[in-house]
Enzyme design. Sequence first.
Site, PDB file in Angstrom:
ATOM      1  N   HIS A  19       0.846  -1.203   0.000  1.00  0.00           N
ATOM      2  CA  HIS A  19       0.000   0.000   0.000  1.00  0.00           C
ATOM      3  C   HIS A  19       0.881   1.254   0.000  1.00  0.00           C
ATOM      4  O   HIS A  19       0.618   2.207  -0.728  1.00  0.00           O
ATOM      5  CB  HIS A  19      -0.859   0.069   1.271  1.00  0.00           C
ATOM      6  CG  HIS A  19      -1.903  -0.990   1.394  1.00  0.00           C
ATOM      7  ND1 HIS A  19      -2.030  -1.778   2.512  1.00  0.00           N
ATOM      8  CD2 HIS A  19      -2.890  -1.373   0.543  1.00  0.00           C
ATOM      9  CE1 HIS A  19      -3.060  -2.595   2.364  1.00  0.00           C
ATOM     10  NE2 HIS A  19      -3.593  -2.383   1.168  1.00  0.00           N
ATOM     11  N   LYS A  43     -17.706  -6.829   6.429  1.00  0.00           N
ATOM     12  CA  LYS A  43     -16.472  -7.559   6.758  1.00  0.00           C
ATOM     13  C   LYS A  43     -16.180  -7.441   8.249  1.00  0.00           C
ATOM     14  O   LYS A  43     -16.509  -6.449   8.868  1.00  0.00           O
ATOM     15  CB  LYS A  43     -15.286  -6.946   5.993  1.00  0.00           C
ATOM     16  CG  LYS A  43     -15.081  -7.475   4.599  1.00  0.00           C
ATOM     17  CD  LYS A  43     -13.690  -7.035   4.126  1.00  0.00           C
ATOM     18  CE  LYS A  43     -13.491  -7.142   2.651  1.00  0.00           C
ATOM     19  NZ  LYS A  43     -12.212  -6.549   2.237  1.00  0.00           N
ATOM     20  N   ARG A  92      -1.706  -5.521  -8.792  1.00  0.00           N
ATOM     21  CA  ARG A  92      -0.471  -6.271  -8.511  1.00  0.00           C
ATOM     22  C   ARG A  92      -0.206  -7.307  -9.579  1.00  0.00           C
ATOM     23  O   ARG A  92       0.935  -7.601  -9.922  1.00  0.00           O
ATOM     24  CB  ARG A  92      -0.587  -6.995  -7.157  1.00  0.00           C
ATOM     25  CG  ARG A  92      -0.563  -6.098  -5.969  1.00  0.00           C
ATOM     26  CD  ARG A  92      -1.060  -6.822  -4.756  1.00  0.00           C
ATOM     27  NE  ARG A  92      -2.447  -7.228  -4.943  1.00  0.00           N
ATOM     28  CZ  ARG A  92      -3.230  -7.736  -4.007  1.00  0.00           C
ATOM     29  NH1 ARG A  92      -2.747  -7.959  -2.807  1.00  0.00           N
ATOM     30  NH2 ARG A  92      -4.485  -8.059  -4.256  1.00  0.00           N
ATOM     31  N   SER A 130      -2.889  -7.719   2.633  1.00  0.00           N
ATOM     32  CA  SER A 130      -3.201  -7.635   4.071  1.00  0.00           C
ATOM     33  C   SER A 130      -3.690  -8.985   4.585  1.00  0.00           C
ATOM     34  O   SER A 130      -3.364  -9.371   5.709  1.00  0.00           O
ATOM     35  CB  SER A 130      -4.290  -6.590   4.324  1.00  0.00           C
ATOM     36  OG  SER A 130      -3.855  -5.317   3.970  1.00  0.00           O
TER      37      SER A 130
HETATM   38  O1  PNS Z   1      -8.782  -2.772   0.061  1.00  0.00           O
HETATM   39  P1  PNS Z   1     -10.016  -3.270  -0.623  1.00  0.00           P
HETATM   40  O2  PNS Z   1     -10.856  -4.058   0.364  1.00  0.00           O
HETATM   41  O3  PNS Z   1      -9.716  -4.012  -1.885  1.00  0.00           O
HETATM   42  O4  PNS Z   1     -10.876  -1.949  -1.039  1.00  0.00           O
HETATM   43  C1  PNS Z   1     -12.137  -2.082  -1.646  1.00  0.00           C
HETATM   44  C2  PNS Z   1     -12.842  -0.726  -1.717  1.00  0.00           C
HETATM   45  C3  PNS Z   1     -12.876  -0.068  -0.348  1.00  0.00           C
HETATM   46  C4  PNS Z   1     -12.135   0.184  -2.688  1.00  0.00           C
HETATM   47  C5  PNS Z   1     -14.296  -0.982  -2.237  1.00  0.00           C
HETATM   48  O5  PNS Z   1     -14.865  -2.028  -1.513  1.00  0.00           O
HETATM   49  C6  PNS Z   1     -15.208   0.229  -2.118  1.00  0.00           C
HETATM   50  O6  PNS Z   1     -15.015   1.216  -2.800  1.00  0.00           O
HETATM   51  N1  PNS Z   1     -16.199   0.152  -1.214  1.00  0.00           N
HETATM   52  C7  PNS Z   1     -17.115   1.252  -0.946  1.00  0.00           C
HETATM   53  C8  PNS Z   1     -18.541   0.890  -1.349  1.00  0.00           C
HETATM   54  C9  PNS Z   1     -18.762   1.129  -2.832  1.00  0.00           C
HETATM   55  O7  PNS Z   1     -18.607   2.217  -3.345  1.00  0.00           O
HETATM   56  N2  PNS Z   1     -19.162   0.039  -3.520  1.00  0.00           N
HETATM   57  C10 PNS Z   1     -19.401   0.040  -4.947  1.00  0.00           C
HETATM   58  C11 PNS Z   1     -18.139  -0.288  -5.713  1.00  0.00           C
HETATM   59  S1  PNS Z   1     -18.462  -0.375  -7.427  1.00  0.00           S
END
Ligand code: PNS
Length: 160
Positions: A19, A43, A92, A130
């Site tokens: 990150h 989660k 990645r 993570s």
């Molecule tokens: O570190 P991660 O868990 O891969 O991050 C995922 C994240 C936080 C970027 C994604 O889950 C997110 O944007 N969640 C917020 C809810 C949202 O906007 N959902 C619609 C996505 S199309």
Amino acid sequence: MKPVIAICPGSYDPVTYGHLDLIERAARVFDRLIVAVLRNVQKEPLFPVAERVEMLKEATREFENVEVDVFEGLLVDFARRKNAGVVVRGIRAVSDYEYELQMALMNRKMEPRLETVFMLPAETFSFLSSSLVKEIARLGGSVQGLVPPHVEERLKAKVS
Ligand code: PNS
């Protein structure tokens, strides 16, 4: 020209060197970078959001144009509130691409003015996540070199 505000969203449970590599790269490209920690409702995170934010603040304090914030709900709504025009996500490996593409296109459908920019973290971190870091820590392995020392300490405390 208007300064470009970018958001680097994620769960950051916890922040890893992967990150941080991406944050550093994005901070060089954009005028202001908001590292946005998702307050996950479904989660079950290992670290509560306040602790994830503390670890990120400590790890990013050398970057002057980086700030850490928390969001819940839709990322596009958070981006609108922050006047951000860009979402930065790391790819990645090819396996990341499908999910990232789906998310980026869905975000674009909801907010066409928000651009998603994919950046590549250093290849030395292409195996790092993570989830793996947490699994290794839980099973008593060393996470040295995968996360900053202060995160390592917190992980040890959390799983002991
Ligand atoms: O570190 P991660 O868990 O891969 O991050 C995922 C994240 C936080 C970027 C994604 O889950 C997110 O944007 N969640 C917020 C809810 C949202 O906007 N959902 C619609 C996505 S199309």
